[in-house]
Design an enzyme around this catalytic site. Structure first.
Site, PDB file in Angstrom:
ATOM      1  N   CYS A  92      30.827  34.724  11.632  1.00 11.62           N
ATOM      2  CA  CYS A  92      31.033  33.356  12.127  1.00 11.62           C
ATOM      3  C   CYS A  92      29.899  32.885  13.039  1.00 11.62           C
ATOM      4  O   CYS A  92      29.732  31.680  13.240  1.00 11.62           O
ATOM      5  CB  CYS A  92      32.353  33.254  12.886  1.00 11.62           C
ATOM      6  N   HIS A 365      36.125  25.136   9.819  1.00 10.98           N
ATOM      7  CA  HIS A 365      35.147  26.142  10.246  1.00 10.98           C
ATOM      8  C   HIS A 365      34.397  26.689   9.030  1.00 10.98           C
ATOM      9  O   HIS A 365      34.777  27.708   8.461  1.00 10.98           O
ATOM     10  CB  HIS A 365      35.908  27.252  10.980  1.00 10.98           C
ATOM     11  N   CYS A 395      33.370  33.491  18.696  1.00 10.44           N
ATOM     12  CA  CYS A 395      33.641  34.866  18.298  1.00 10.44           C
ATOM     13  C   CYS A 395      33.154  35.081  16.870  1.00 10.44           C
ATOM     14  O   CYS A 395      32.976  34.142  16.105  1.00 10.44           O
ATOM     15  CB  CYS A 395      35.126  35.175  18.403  1.00 10.44           C
TER      16      CYS A 395
END
Length: 409
Positions: A92, A365, A395
């Site tokens: 991510c 996302h 994160c």
């Protein structure tokens, strides 16, 4: 001392990550990113022959997203053929890492002009097999260092830290409300680049994922998303996420509090940033919007997995010689509601300074792109409010977390 200036930031709208219905699902991820490369060239009128590198965060580098998407996108955008490119994967955190790595090249004095960002077409990647993640070598590591599904990690953190379903639902509702306000007031307009297909037909020019009709009552009715993942068998020996997790947390009974609404949305999207050395920008008439004050990446507990943003922020602040009170606005990726909730609680930050235009729970996302999206979102909002400094962090799987601090010029 050498400085890294952010000249511009652009992104696509985020399309729902479903092959059958998403507005960007028929667009090749290479084309998503090349659209932004073209926009940066036109908006800043750069000579692309001067670009030292194109760096693209791509989490799942398979299928359409494999084979060095960055280089292919630069060619697709008509950049000078001498411009190199490479793709990177920090889960991510890939898009933010791309910016940080580009900045390091400029700080070293070896480079002057970088395009950095990320892309993820989740309508494509969700169709790919995950068997390669479960090979014997990887399971050997997972048995020694448990790394559960991220949703289970989110619920485990909420359990250990005492966050309630009601608290997390409230953050999801706030994210939807803030995103709705931002969209209606045009706060994303400066950075948002419409995407057209190869025939010039408009594919998407707006955010597709938000649900402005969301209510507290509706959120309360949603079922927890991850109880079934605990017993999901993930290898031929019969190991499950839960059985591996028990080796690290043998006595914890997980309170499942995250739902689809308090988890980040599955979407397609891309973002790109134009970075330059101060000397190059001055010599070529490029006006900076911000400078990068600090950048770092930390590793944290790979089992809990999502707790890295707090130590990452602390390290970035120390690097810049700053304190929490020196930061005007924060962008903390809403991978799950517990991530910004813990960030605000542990660092004593008021929610009016965090994700003020909503986050991934409302907007989605696109994994490899999100970090670069957040940089542009933060920069636009600092300018809109006439504020100075902002911190971005998120994160990432494996217990990773990149962070950066930017300051308007």
């Amino acid at each position: 001392m050498q400085e890294v200036w952010i000249i511009d930031a652009v992104r696509t709208p985020r399309g729902i990550g479903k092959a059958e219905s998403g507005g960007l699902s028929a667009i090749h991820p290479q084309h998503l990113f090349s659209t932004l490369l073209g926009a940066l060239r036109e908006r800043s009128r750069i000579d692309t022959a001067d670009v030292d590198d194109v760096i693209t965060g791509v989490n799942t580098q398979q299928g359409k997203q494999g084979l060095n998407l960055a280089r292919m996108a630069a060619l697709d955008a008509g950049y000078d053929r001498r411009v190199p490119g490479f793709s990177l994967d920090r889960f991510c955190g890939s898009g933010l890492t791309a910016m940080n790595l580009g900045a390091m090249g400029i700080l070293s004095g070896m480079q002057d002009l970088i395009v950095a960002g990320g892309v993820e077409s989740m309508s494509h990647t969700r169709t790919l097999s995950r068997e390669f993640m479960m090979d014997s070598g990887n399971m050997r590591l997972r048995k020694r260092i448990p790394q559960p599904h991220q949703g289970i990690a989110a619920d485990l953190i909420a359990t250990l830290d005492g966050f309630t379903r009601e608290e997390l639902d409230a953050l999801a509702l706030l994210s939807q409300q803030r995103a709705d306000t931002a969209i209606r007031e045009g706060r994303f307009a400066r950075s948002l680049i419409p995407v057209h297909d190869e025939n010039g037909v408009l594919a998407l020019d707006r955010e597709e994922f938000p649900r402005p009709q969301t209510t507290a009552e509706g959120l309360a009715k949603l079922k927890p998303a991850f109880p079934d993942f605990f017993d999901r068998v993930i290898d031929e020996e019969g190991n499950s996420y839960g059985s591996l997790l028990r080796t690290a947390y043998p006595d914890v009974e997980i309170n499942y509090v995250h739902t689809a609404a308090t988890s980040s949305g599955v979407v397609d999207g891309a973002a790109a940033l134009l970075l330059a050395s101060a000397a190059y920008a001055k010599a070529h008439g490029l006006k900076p919007r911000a400078r990068i004050r600090a950048m770092t990446t930390v590793g944290d507990d790979p089992t809990l997995m999502l707790n890295g943003p707090v130590p990452a922020a602390r390290r970035a602040l120390a690097q810049a010689g700053m304190e929490i009170g020196d930061i005007d606005l924060f962008e903390v990726n809403e991978a799950f509601a517990v991530v910004p909730a813990k960030f605000m609680r542990d660092l004593g930050i008021d929610r009016d300074r965090v994700n003020v235009n909503g986050g991934a729970m409302a907007l989605g996302h696109p994994i490899g792109a999100t970090g670069a999206i957040l940089v542009g979102t933060l920069l636009d909002e600092l300018e809109r409010r006439d504020l100075s400094t902002g911190l971005i962090t998120m994160c990432a799987a494996g217990g990773l977390a990149p962070a950066a601090i930017i300051e308007r010029v």
